[in-house]
Design an enzyme around this catalytic site. Sequence first.
Site, PDB file in Angstrom:
ATOM      1  N   PRO A 186      52.299  34.694  53.338  1.00  0.00           N
ATOM      2  CA  PRO A 186      52.129  35.910  52.533  1.00  0.00           C
ATOM      3  C   PRO A 186      51.235  36.922  53.240  1.00  0.00           C
ATOM      4  O   PRO A 186      50.517  36.577  54.189  1.00  0.00           O
ATOM      5  CB  PRO A 186      51.474  35.387  51.241  1.00  0.00           C
ATOM      6  CG  PRO A 186      51.672  33.911  51.258  1.00  0.00           C
ATOM      7  CD  PRO A 186      51.745  33.505  52.692  1.00  0.00           C
ATOM      8  N   PRO A 187      51.240  38.160  52.788  1.00  0.00           N
ATOM      9  CA  PRO A 187      50.363  39.174  53.394  1.00  0.00           C
ATOM     10  C   PRO A 187      48.889  38.814  53.213  1.00  0.00           C
ATOM     11  O   PRO A 187      48.488  38.285  52.178  1.00  0.00           O
ATOM     12  CB  PRO A 187      50.721  40.457  52.624  1.00  0.00           C
ATOM     13  CG  PRO A 187      52.069  40.202  52.040  1.00  0.00           C
ATOM     14  CD  PRO A 187      52.136  38.741  51.768  1.00  0.00           C
ATOM     15  N   GLY A 188      48.108  39.112  54.238  1.00  0.00           N
ATOM     16  CA  GLY A 188      46.665  38.943  54.140  1.00  0.00           C
ATOM     17  C   GLY A 188      46.141  37.557  54.408  1.00  0.00           C
ATOM     18  O   GLY A 188      44.947  37.302  54.220  1.00  0.00           O
ATOM     19  N   THR A 189      46.992  36.640  54.862  1.00  0.00           N
ATOM     20  CA  THR A 189      46.545  35.259  55.065  1.00  0.00           C
ATOM     21  C   THR A 189      46.010  34.998  56.470  1.00  0.00           C
ATOM     22  O   THR A 189      45.563  33.889  56.749  1.00  0.00           O
ATOM     23  CB  THR A 189      47.695  34.282  54.765  1.00  0.00           C
ATOM     24  OG1 THR A 189      48.868  34.681  55.488  1.00  0.00           O
ATOM     25  CG2 THR A 189      48.017  34.266  53.284  1.00  0.00           C
ATOM     26  N   GLY A 190      46.066  35.974  57.363  1.00  0.00           N
ATOM     27  CA  GLY A 190      45.446  35.821  58.675  1.00  0.00           C
ATOM     28  C   GLY A 190      46.399  35.634  59.828  1.00  0.00           C
ATOM     29  O   GLY A 190      46.001  35.127  60.883  1.00  0.00           O
ATOM     30  N   LYS A 191      47.656  36.054  59.692  1.00  0.00           N
ATOM     31  CA  LYS A 191      48.625  35.872  60.785  1.00  0.00           C
ATOM     32  C   LYS A 191      48.249  36.728  61.992  1.00  0.00           C
ATOM     33  O   LYS A 191      48.203  36.240  63.126  1.00  0.00           O
ATOM     34  CB  LYS A 191      50.034  36.228  60.278  1.00  0.00           C
ATOM     35  CG  LYS A 191      50.510  35.350  59.130  1.00  0.00           C
ATOM     36  CD  LYS A 191      51.935  35.661  58.733  1.00  0.00           C
ATOM     37  CE  LYS A 191      52.088  37.055  58.159  1.00  0.00           C
ATOM     38  NZ  LYS A 191      51.331  37.230  56.901  1.00  0.00           N
ATOM     39  N   GLU A 229      41.282  39.627  22.197  1.00  0.00           N
ATOM     40  CA  GLU A 229      40.724  38.892  23.337  1.00  0.00           C
ATOM     41  C   GLU A 229      40.117  37.563  22.902  1.00  0.00           C
ATOM     42  O   GLU A 229      40.255  36.553  23.605  1.00  0.00           O
ATOM     43  CB  GLU A 229      39.678  39.758  24.057  1.00  0.00           C
ATOM     44  CG  GLU A 229      40.217  41.066  24.634  1.00  0.00           C
ATOM     45  CD  GLU A 229      41.384  40.855  25.574  1.00  0.00           C
ATOM     46  OE1 GLU A 229      41.448  39.798  26.238  1.00  0.00           O
ATOM     47  OE2 GLU A 229      42.255  41.742  25.642  1.00  0.00           O
ATOM     48  N   HIS A 263      42.834  34.972  22.585  1.00  0.00           N
ATOM     49  CA  HIS A 263      43.157  34.313  23.860  1.00  0.00           C
ATOM     50  C   HIS A 263      42.115  33.247  24.201  1.00  0.00           C
ATOM     51  O   HIS A 263      42.448  32.120  24.582  1.00  0.00           O
ATOM     52  CB  HIS A 263      43.187  35.343  24.992  1.00  0.00           C
ATOM     53  CG  HIS A 263      44.364  36.261  24.971  1.00  0.00           C
ATOM     54  ND1 HIS A 263      45.662  35.819  24.941  1.00  0.00           N
ATOM     55  CD2 HIS A 263      44.434  37.628  25.001  1.00  0.00           C
ATOM     56  CE1 HIS A 263      46.488  36.858  24.949  1.00  0.00           C
ATOM     57  NE2 HIS A 263      45.761  37.967  24.980  1.00  0.00           N
TER      58      HIS A 263
END
EC number: 3.4.24.-
Length: 628
Positions: free
Chosen positions: A214-219, A435, A438
């Site tokens: 996924p985007p942002g995982t450090g590739k 709220e 929940h």
Amino acid sequence: MKLSWKTLLLWSLPIFVIGFFFWQGFLGPTTTDVGSNIASSRMTYGRFLEYLDMGWVKRVDLYENNHTAIVEAVGPELGNRVQRIRVELPASAPELITKLRKANVDLDAHPPKSTSAVWGLLGNLLFPLLLVGGLAFLFRRSNNASGGPGQAMSFGKSKALFQMEAKTGVVFNDVAGVEEAKEEFQEVVTFLKQPESFTAVGAKIPKGVLLVGPPGTGKTLLAKAIAGEASVPFFSISGSEFVEMFVGVGASRVRDLFKKAKDNAPCIVFIDEIDAVGRQRGTGVGGGNDEREQTLNQLLTEMDGFEGNTGVIVIAATNRADILDSALLRPGRFDRQVSVDVPDFKGRLAILEVHAKNKKMEPKVSLETIARRTPGFSGADLANLLNEAAILTARRRKNAMTMSEIDTSIDRVVAGMEGTPLIDSKSKRLIAYHEVGHAIIGSLLEHHDPVQKVTLIPRGQARGLTWFTPSDDQSLISRSQILARIVGALGGRAAEEIIFGDAEVTTGASNDLQQVTSMARQMVTRFGMSKIGPLSLESQGGDPFLGRGMGGGSEYSDEVATNIDKQVREIVSECYAQAKHIIIDNRVVIDRLVDLLIEKETIEGNEFRDIVKEYTAIPEKNYYISQF
């Protein structure tokens, strides 16, 4: 600001041209020669001949190659005084000199100076010379930008950044949370530095490694670390830089890139976002993009074709591996596919430790608590989280960040900027009941995630928020956990209906209902958690392309579709009934919690549970709640 000689030349040339023409027009030889004799009055050539016939002309001075005459004349029309008059002479008037001699008029000719002719010639040639010089300068700059001097129209040259020894400032110690991927690439780096230890047992260097995640995982960060560790030539390029407006440019750039790589082997070629050029061929309406497919074909040939590319390791990164062409993914091209997923708890903790090195924090700040509270965060999210906390610390004029800044930053990253607090009104009380509905269900259901906090402070589009923190990283989710989440998501609407009546139910639960419907439908169609049985009814053959997916339809009958809708409705109805039952049974504690929430606007998880425990028992769960 430091000015280069090119900038100075660019600004000085127009000023020089304007100054030259100004000087030539107003301070040139014409003004010097004629200016002292110029007359204030003018006369036509015909009138001048009449004066000459009447004997009124006394003297004539010729200038500008006999094109201009300064005439001294006297007569009744001139007040019987000598007047100096300017006369423009025709280009051809051979009889004029004869008439002047017959009339005994003093005649004098003033030829132009030699310097005047030189300046006139320069003035005529200056603009063309400057135009040609400017075009040559721009053309040379264009050549240098597209591949070096002397390479005109070099559109097919690769735009890859080349570094003989890349100095990215990133090494493997700066990369955390992706230990498996680091091991793979450390092996590649060792292969490049010490190939004999591998070749001794018959091992071959891998031709390609594909980073998927996924985007942002450090590739890309991993690629920078490889460049910083390998000590070999490094080429880096984006997949979108191959194809441009000219036909054949993409394939030409691929050839040029691999030619340079082979000349510098052993080396590494990094292609970021390879899905821009490596999509499956033959997809889309009309058969796809021919230019992109030609580029892909050339890339396939260069990676593992007839000639081969010994010593060139191709590393690519993508977050869309599902759309890549199968020929690109086979062994021999990309021998290894390394998955770089969202980090687990240990990975998040390691990433936080890396990014916290240059941050000033209070001793009470627990990175372990932050890691527990941020499931699903990527490495980029965690880096952004600490940076936001540091900015907030500076804004509050503190010397070091505390858990308060980190908590606020987590809320901002997840839900958006903080809005204006609600004023006391019926709407605020309704949101408070929503709220708390929940939160009370999340606290009382055994398989629901524990409550972290409840707040009425608006963030993003939400007027109020209830935060839940998973007790651990949940890669597998049970049926009871999904049902508990559905009941919890319906708790807000159930509280509105029980407290204010069916007529006062608001649109505030719209997002909750979307999540509920999605979870219930996935239980039926994907996970086999309904009375239909253990069947996967979702189509798995769909492609993310318009071409192949246009003819696709459902793979089950209308009767099964009706049954799916029935099962979804049944699951949601049962969960909604359970939510209303919990609200009714705990009305007293709910009223107390609502009053406290309106007063304080935020209730932390521990305080919320302590109040609930006074009225009913709470299932035991693992709680990782920060203390302030």
